[in-house]
Design a protein around this motif. Structure first.
Motif, short mmCIF file in Angstrom:
data_model
loop_
_atom_site.label_atom_id
_atom_site.label_comp_id
_atom_site.label_asym_id
_atom_site.label_seq_id
_atom_site.Cartn_x
_atom_site.Cartn_y
_atom_site.Cartn_z
N PHE A 54 37.95 -16.07 23.54
CA PHE A 54 38.67 -15.18 24.47
C PHE A 54 37.37 -14.95 25.59
CE2 PHE A 54 39.25 -10.84 26.14
CZ PHE A 54 40.21 -11.23 26.34
N ASP A 55 37.72 -14.96 26.67
CA ASP A 55 36.88 -14.59 28.24
C ASP A 55 38.32 -13.65 28.74
OD1 ASP A 55 34.59 -15.36 27.55
OD2 ASP A 55 35.46 -17.43 27.58
N ILE A 56 37.36 -13.10 29.93
CA ILE A 56 38.29 -12.14 30.82
C ILE A 56 37.30 -12.81 31.93
CG2 ILE A 56 38.67 -10.28 33.02
CD1 ILE A 56 38.79 -8.56 29.73
N THR A 57 38.09 -13.54 32.77
CA THR A 57 38.12 -14.81 34.10
C THR A 57 38.09 -13.84 35.57
OG1 THR A 57 39.67 -16.05 34.37
CG2 THR A 57 38.27 -17.21 32.14
N ARG A 58 38.84 -12.80 35.55
CA ARG A 58 38.78 -12.40 37.07
C ARG A 58 38.93 -10.58 36.57
NH1 ARG A 58 43.31 -14.47 40.50
NH2 ARG A 58 41.82 -16.18 41.15
N GLY A 59 38.35 -9.93 37.45
CA GLY A 59 38.69 -8.95 37.12
C GLY A 59 37.75 -7.92 36.08
N GLU A 60 37.97 -6.98 36.13
CA GLU A 60 38.11 -5.98 34.72
C GLU A 60 39.66 -5.49 34.44
OE1 GLU A 60 36.09 -6.08 32.76
OE2 GLU A 60 34.84 -7.81 33.70
N PRO A 61 39.90 -5.47 32.97
CA PRO A 61 41.35 -4.13 33.10
C PRO A 61 40.41 -2.84 32.72
CG PRO A 61 40.96 -4.83 31.17
CD PRO A 61 40.04 -6.22 32.20
N LYS A 62 41.36 -2.28 33.24
CA LYS A 62 41.91 -0.84 33.23
C LYS A 62 42.24 -0.64 31.22
CE LYS A 62 41.25 1.09 36.84
NZ LYS A 62 39.46 1.63 36.91
N TRP A 63 41.43 0.23 30.48
CA TRP A 63 41.67 0.80 28.88
C TRP A 63 42.18 2.33 28.43
CZ3 TRP A 63 41.45 -3.70 26.22
CH2 TRP A 63 41.19 -4.53 26.46
N PHE A 64 43.66 2.27 27.73
CA PHE A 64 43.96 3.62 27.67
C PHE A 64 43.70 3.98 26.48
CE2 PHE A 64 47.90 5.75 26.61
CZ PHE A 64 47.64 7.18 26.60
N HIS A 65 43.46 4.64 25.58
CA HIS A 65 42.94 4.26 23.88
C HIS A 65 44.24 5.36 23.96
CE1 HIS A 65 39.11 3.76 22.87
NE2 HIS A 65 39.38 3.70 24.14
N SER A 66 45.45 4.48 22.92
CA SER A 66 46.75 5.04 22.69
C SER A 66 46.60 5.43 21.75
CB SER A 66 47.79 3.83 22.88
OG SER A 66 47.87 3.28 21.66
N SER A 67 45.76 5.63 20.37
CA SER A 67 45.10 5.99 19.14
C SER A 67 43.95 6.07 19.22
CB SER A 67 46.29 5.39 18.12
OG SER A 67 45.34 4.67 18.21
N ASP A 68 43.87 6.64 18.43
CA ASP A 68 41.94 7.13 17.65
C ASP A 68 41.82 5.56 17.37
OD1 ASP A 68 41.82 9.37 18.34
OD2 ASP A 68 41.87 10.46 17.25
#
Length: 162
Positions: A54-68
């Motif tokens: 798996f590779d992210i090929t463009r940009g960077e996602p934002k992340w939300f911790h929906s749980s611990d």
């Protein structure tokens, strides 16, 4: 893991793109309340891929911790849900609707059935809206479409240099 290999996908606006070169494992539809909220929908189709494939090929996602235990990746520009991630696991889950060819991955199971909409089995019996008599609206939408196409591009939006 089993499934289909070599897929690309990304968000609606094209700011975040990814590629998988490994097999997509356990494609399924999750009905849990967290997935419903994350997708803004009644369910969320997901499949896992090994991080090494798996590779992210463009940009960077934002992340939300929906749980611990879990974080969810999404595009910070357009909000498209993209990933369900258990940090430290050998795999990451991708949202199947974010694939360039979502039709190519058929779910093999459903999970968290206690939260599934009780009436979902009735959807196929709903009336279908008739096709418009004129394609004016569809033509106007197509000519002003800002959505990223369902394939990789060198840059996006068109006409914008890197």
């Amino acid at each position: 893991m089993n499934g289909t290999r070599d897929k690309s996908g990304g968000c609606q606006c094209g700011a975040v793109r990814y590629r998988t070169t490994g097999e997509l494992g356990y494609p399924h539809v999750c009905h849990c309340r967290m997935c419903q909220k994350a997708a803004g929908n009644y369910s969320l189709p997901l499949a896992g891929v090994m991080r090494s494939d798996f590779d992210i090929t463009r940009g960077e996602p934002k992340w939300f911790h929906s749980s611990d235990l879990v974080r969810r990746g999404f595009c910070g520009e357009c909000g498209t849900p993209l990933f369900y991630d258990v940090p430290g696991a050998e795999f990451i889950n991708i949202t199947l609707g974010s694939l360039d060819e979502p039709q190519s991955v058929k779910p093999v199971a459903q999970s968290n059935m206690a939260s599934k909409m009780r009436w979902s089995h009735e959807l196929d019996a709903l009336p279908v809206e008739p096709e418009p008599e004129s394609s004016e609206r569809e033509d106007a939408i197509a000519s002003s479409n800002h959505q990223h196409p369902d394939h990789d591009t060198d840059h996006w939006p068109p006409g914008e240099s890197r």
